[in-house]
Each structure stands twice: as C-alpha cells, then as structure tokens.
Scaffold this motif. Structure first.
Motif, PDB file in Angstrom:
ATOM      1  N   PHE A   1      55.789  36.440  35.007  1.00 35.44           N
ATOM      2  CA  PHE A   1      56.414  36.493  36.333  1.00 35.44           C
ATOM      3  C   PHE A   1      56.488  37.946  36.771  1.00 35.44           C
ATOM      4  O   PHE A   1      56.242  38.870  35.984  1.00 35.44           O
ATOM      5  CB  PHE A   1      57.819  35.875  36.271  1.00 35.44           C
ATOM      6  N   GLY A   2      56.801  38.168  38.039  1.00 32.51           N
ATOM      7  CA  GLY A   2      56.914  39.522  38.548  1.00 32.51           C
ATOM      8  C   GLY A   2      58.275  40.132  38.241  1.00 32.51           C
ATOM      9  O   GLY A   2      59.231  39.437  37.891  1.00 32.51           O
ATOM     10  N   GLN A   3      58.352  41.458  38.365  1.00 31.54           N
ATOM     11  CA  GLN A   3      59.614  42.165  38.147  1.00 31.54           C
ATOM     12  C   GLN A   3      59.797  43.234  39.214  1.00 31.54           C
ATOM     13  O   GLN A   3      58.888  44.027  39.470  1.00 31.54           O
ATOM     14  CB  GLN A   3      59.650  42.818  36.766  1.00 31.54           C
ATOM     15  N   LEU A   4      60.977  43.233  39.828  1.00 27.10           N
ATOM     16  CA  LEU A   4      61.372  44.319  40.715  1.00 27.10           C
ATOM     17  C   LEU A   4      62.371  45.181  39.957  1.00 27.10           C
ATOM     18  O   LEU A   4      63.381  44.672  39.461  1.00 27.10           O
ATOM     19  CB  LEU A   4      62.014  43.787  41.995  1.00 27.10           C
ATOM     20  N   MET A   5      62.106  46.479  39.853  1.00 31.99           N
ATOM     21  CA  MET A   5      62.993  47.407  39.146  1.00 31.99           C
ATOM     22  C   MET A   5      63.618  48.377  40.130  1.00 31.99           C
ATOM     23  O   MET A   5      62.942  48.916  41.012  1.00 31.99           O
ATOM     24  CB  MET A   5      62.208  48.158  38.063  1.00 31.99           C
ATOM     25  N   TYR A   6      64.919  48.622  39.931  1.00 30.42           N
ATOM     26  CA  TYR A   6      65.692  49.419  40.884  1.00 30.42           C
ATOM     27  C   TYR A   6      66.853  50.073  40.138  1.00 30.42           C
ATOM     28  O   TYR A   6      67.388  49.517  39.181  1.00 30.42           O
ATOM     29  CB  TYR A   6      66.220  48.501  41.990  1.00 30.42           C
ATOM     30  N   SER A   7      67.229  51.264  40.563  1.00 27.83           N
ATOM     31  CA  SER A   7      68.441  51.899  40.045  1.00 27.83           C
ATOM     32  C   SER A   7      69.065  52.737  41.148  1.00 27.83           C
ATOM     33  O   SER A   7      68.355  53.402  41.902  1.00 27.83           O
ATOM     34  CB  SER A   7      68.129  52.791  38.843  1.00 27.83           C
TER      35      SER A   7
ATOM     36  N   ALA B   1      62.549  51.227  44.767  1.00 31.02           N
ATOM     37  CA  ALA B   1      62.313  50.131  43.831  1.00 31.02           C
ATOM     38  C   ALA B   1      60.827  50.051  43.526  1.00 31.02           C
ATOM     39  O   ALA B   1      59.997  50.572  44.272  1.00 31.02           O
ATOM     40  CB  ALA B   1      62.808  48.806  44.419  1.00 31.02           C
ATOM     41  N   LEU B   2      60.508  49.401  42.415  1.00 26.37           N
ATOM     42  CA  LEU B   2      59.113  49.222  42.035  1.00 26.37           C
ATOM     43  C   LEU B   2      58.834  47.745  41.810  1.00 26.37           C
ATOM     44  O   LEU B   2      59.555  47.075  41.064  1.00 26.37           O
ATOM     45  CB  LEU B   2      58.793  49.997  40.758  1.00 26.37           C
ATOM     46  N   TRP B   3      57.782  47.250  42.451  1.00 20.21           N
ATOM     47  CA  TRP B   3      57.341  45.875  42.268  1.00 20.21           C
ATOM     48  C   TRP B   3      56.191  45.851  41.264  1.00 20.21           C
ATOM     49  O   TRP B   3      55.173  46.536  41.442  1.00 20.21           O
ATOM     50  CB  TRP B   3      56.877  45.272  43.590  1.00 20.21           C
ATOM     51  N   VAL B   4      56.365  45.100  40.183  1.00 24.52           N
ATOM     52  CA  VAL B   4      55.331  44.926  39.162  1.00 24.52           C
ATOM     53  C   VAL B   4      54.935  43.455  39.152  1.00 24.52           C
ATOM     54  O   VAL B   4      55.740  42.599  38.771  1.00 24.52           O
ATOM     55  CB  VAL B   4      55.835  45.349  37.771  1.00 24.52           C
ATOM     56  N   PRO B   5      53.729  43.119  39.583  1.00 27.86           N
ATOM     57  CA  PRO B   5      53.309  41.710  39.639  1.00 27.86           C
ATOM     58  C   PRO B   5      53.185  41.091  38.246  1.00 27.86           C
ATOM     59  O   PRO B   5      53.159  41.800  37.235  1.00 27.86           O
ATOM     60  CB  PRO B   5      51.941  41.784  40.332  1.00 27.86           C
ATOM     61  N   PRO B   6      53.078  39.767  38.185  1.00 30.16           N
ATOM     62  CA  PRO B   6      52.892  39.098  36.892  1.00 30.16           C
ATOM     63  C   PRO B   6      51.651  39.605  36.155  1.00 30.16           C
ATOM     64  O   PRO B   6      50.628  39.906  36.770  1.00 30.16           O
ATOM     65  CB  PRO B   6      52.734  37.624  37.275  1.00 30.16           C
ATOM     66  N   GLY B   7      51.791  39.713  34.826  1.00 31.40           N
ATOM     67  CA  GLY B   7      50.643  40.056  33.993  1.00 31.40           C
ATOM     68  C   GLY B   7      50.296  41.522  33.904  1.00 31.40           C
ATOM     69  O   GLY B   7      49.364  41.897  33.193  1.00 31.40           O
ATOM     70  N   ILE B   8      51.017  42.394  34.589  1.00 27.97           N
ATOM     71  CA  ILE B   8      50.731  43.828  34.567  1.00 27.97           C
ATOM     72  C   ILE B   8      51.532  44.490  33.444  1.00 27.97           C
ATOM     73  O   ILE B   8      52.761  44.456  33.438  1.00 27.97           O
ATOM     74  CB  ILE B   8      51.085  44.496  35.911  1.00 27.97           C
TER      75      ILE B   8
ATOM     76  N   LEU C   1      54.613  39.315  47.740  1.00 28.52           N
ATOM     77  CA  LEU C   1      54.792  40.739  47.454  1.00 28.52           C
ATOM     78  C   LEU C   1      53.516  41.393  46.957  1.00 28.52           C
ATOM     79  O   LEU C   1      53.468  42.612  46.788  1.00 28.52           O
ATOM     80  CB  LEU C   1      55.918  40.930  46.424  1.00 28.52           C
ATOM     81  N   GLY C   2      52.483  40.597  46.715  1.00 26.01           N
ATOM     82  CA  GLY C   2      51.177  41.170  46.403  1.00 26.01           C
ATOM     83  C   GLY C   2      50.866  41.223  44.917  1.00 26.01           C
ATOM     84  O   GLY C   2      51.712  40.970  44.064  1.00 26.01           O
ATOM     85  N   ILE C   3      49.614  41.613  44.621  1.00 19.74           N
ATOM     86  CA  ILE C   3      49.118  41.603  43.251  1.00 19.74           C
ATOM     87  C   ILE C   3      48.923  43.005  42.690  1.00 19.74           C
ATOM     88  O   ILE C   3      48.296  43.185  41.651  1.00 19.74           O
ATOM     89  CB  ILE C   3      47.787  40.833  43.163  1.00 19.74           C
ATOM     90  N   ARG C   4      49.438  44.015  43.362  1.00 19.67           N
ATOM     91  CA  ARG C   4      49.352  45.370  42.828  1.00 19.67           C
ATOM     92  C   ARG C   4      50.740  45.978  42.716  1.00 19.67           C
ATOM     93  O   ARG C   4      51.674  45.624  43.441  1.00 19.67           O
ATOM     94  CB  ARG C   4      48.457  46.257  43.703  1.00 19.67           C
ATOM     95  N   VAL C   5      50.878  46.911  41.780  1.00 18.75           N
ATOM     96  CA  VAL C   5      52.143  47.618  41.595  1.00 18.75           C
ATOM     97  C   VAL C   5      52.373  48.532  42.793  1.00 18.75           C
ATOM     98  O   VAL C   5      51.454  49.218  43.251  1.00 18.75           O
ATOM     99  CB  VAL C   5      52.114  48.452  40.297  1.00 18.75           C
TER     100      VAL C   5
END
Length: 257
Positions: free
Chosen positions: A38-44, A65-72, A97-101
């Motif tokens: 699954f994807g992950q959004l990271m934020y602080s 924030a950073l969006w990391v798609p599934p499988g990356i 949200l797309g397929i690229r970081v």
C-alpha cells in the motif's frame, strides 16, 4: 556519526482504507529499506526527514509531506529525532496520488486534516462522517503543490565523483572547470550532463544541494552564521537571500523549536 538502525513496523495488511500511524524517531535513527503493498504518506511538524529511494534522496522539512506509492522501496532517516506521522493508504484510495514518489506542500487545511486523522486509533469507525473526511484529505493531497526538494542519483561516471563530493561537503567552491580537470571532461560537457541528469546546470544543482543541507541544519537548530560558513556562503545575509530564492519561507520558519 553512527546511525541507529530500526526495522520498519508497518502493518502487513490494512484494516481500513486509510490507516494512521504515529512513531517517535530518536536522534540518528534510520528505518531500514522496506516497501509496502500500500502507499504511505509521511509527514512531521517538528523535524526534518530524509527519505532515500532507488531514484534518489528527498528532504522533507516541517509542514511538507512525502507520498510513497505501493511497492517503492524506501529508507527513512531522522538526524535530530522527532515525530513521524504516517498515513498508510490502500492502492485503491491512493491511485489518484500517482505512481511516483513526490514531496507535497502542506497548507493549513491539509495540516489540520492530518492532525485530526493521525489521532485516530487503528480500529476507528468507518462511519459516513469519517469516510467523507478521509475523501477530502485524499483529494487535498491530490491537489497539493509539489516541492522540488529531490536529488536524483547520478548515473554518469563523470558526474558521480562531483555529486558524491558535494553531497558530503556542500561548501566546496570548486568551479566546473576545476571539477572537469579531476574527472576528465570539459566544463561544457559537464554542464550538459548536469542538465540531462538533473534538469538544471551545475550552479543551480549545487545551490539546490546547499538548500537541502541547510534544511537539515536548521532542523538541528544551527544558526544562520553556522550554516553560511559550512555551506560556503560569504555571509549570513547571502545565505538567507539564496535560501529565500528557493523556499517559500525564510530560514527561521524551518528552524527547530
């Protein structure tokens, strides 16, 4: 500087389409390379995160924030410690949200939405109200402005020594001609290679490296004069001017409290 390695503690499966998770990262902690189905959004909102991917390095300061798609595959490092807020988003909900970081700007509305959802427990009720809020959150992420704080890896053997040296010592002031004599290429060839690899010339690329390093140093609460000296600026005012040319806020906004 010795990193403290930590295995990722993400779930194997999601019980909700969007699953919040808050983790405390200690100083010099590194979450080892891993990926998710699954994807992950990271934020602080209180530290600077550095995320390494096979494509290169992202620096994520406060209120981005950073969006990391599934499988990356990705590795998270936090030099000064802080709170990592994540949203795990299943492939269906995260498809828009797309397929690229990509790094995203977090405006006040998105900040409030993230602040609310990351307080929810794993077994939060998927009520109509909560589902609507999550849909608004994902829509807001979809429309968020991207931030270019990304350094792709250099593939050309003539660029690699220059890139590695300046990532380790961004204050180096060698000209492109001086680098050319070290790697066996003309300054014109090197500048063409920088444009091909990074979409910008050598001077712009070096400035970007310095801004990214400055964000890490600001997160460690270093002063403008310390940063200016370390990064090769003639004065604090020269550093501030260069920083503001690339970032939406002055250095003090990103300095750790």
């Amino acid at each position: 500087m010795s990193w403290r390695d930590k295995q990722a503690q993400s779930p194997v499966h999601l019980s909700r389409p969007v699953q919040p998770r808050v983790v405390r990262l200690h100083p010099l902690q590194r979450v080892l390379p891993h990926s998710h189905a699954f994807g992950q959004l990271m934020y602080s909102d209180n530290t600077v995160l550095t995320i390494q991917t096979l494509q290169g390095e992202f620096v994520v300061p406060r209120h981005q924030a950073l969006w990391v798609p599934p499988g990356i595959e990705h590795c998270v490092t936090c030099r000064d410690g802080g709170q990592l807020q994540s949203l795990y988003i299943d492939a269906g909900w995260g498809s828009k949200l797309g397929i690229r970081v990509k790094a995203l700007e977090v405006d006040s509305l998105l900040q409030a939405l993230l602040g609310e959802v990351t307080t929810w427990q794993d077994d939060f009720a998927m009520s109509e109200e909560n589902q609507r809020l999550l849909m608004v959150l994902v829509d807001r992420l979809h429309s968020a402005r991207e931030n270019p704080l990304f350094l792709p890896k250099a593939q050309d053997k003539r660029l690699s020594p220059i890139v590695n040296a300046l990532c380790q010592q961004p204050g180096l002031s060698h000209s492109l001609e001086e680098w050319g004599s070290q790697v066996g290429a003309s300054s014109r060839t090197l500048n063409r290679l920088f444009n091909q690899a990074f979409g910008m010339g050598f001077s712009a690329w070096r400035q970007k490296v310095r801004v990214m390093m400055a964000l890490k140093m600001l997160g460690a609460n270093q002063s403008n004069s310390e940063i200016a000296e370390a990064l090769g600026y003639e004065s604090s005012s020269a550093f501030i001017q260069a920083f503001k040319a690339h970032m939406p806020y002055p250095p003090g906004y990103y300095r750790s409290k």
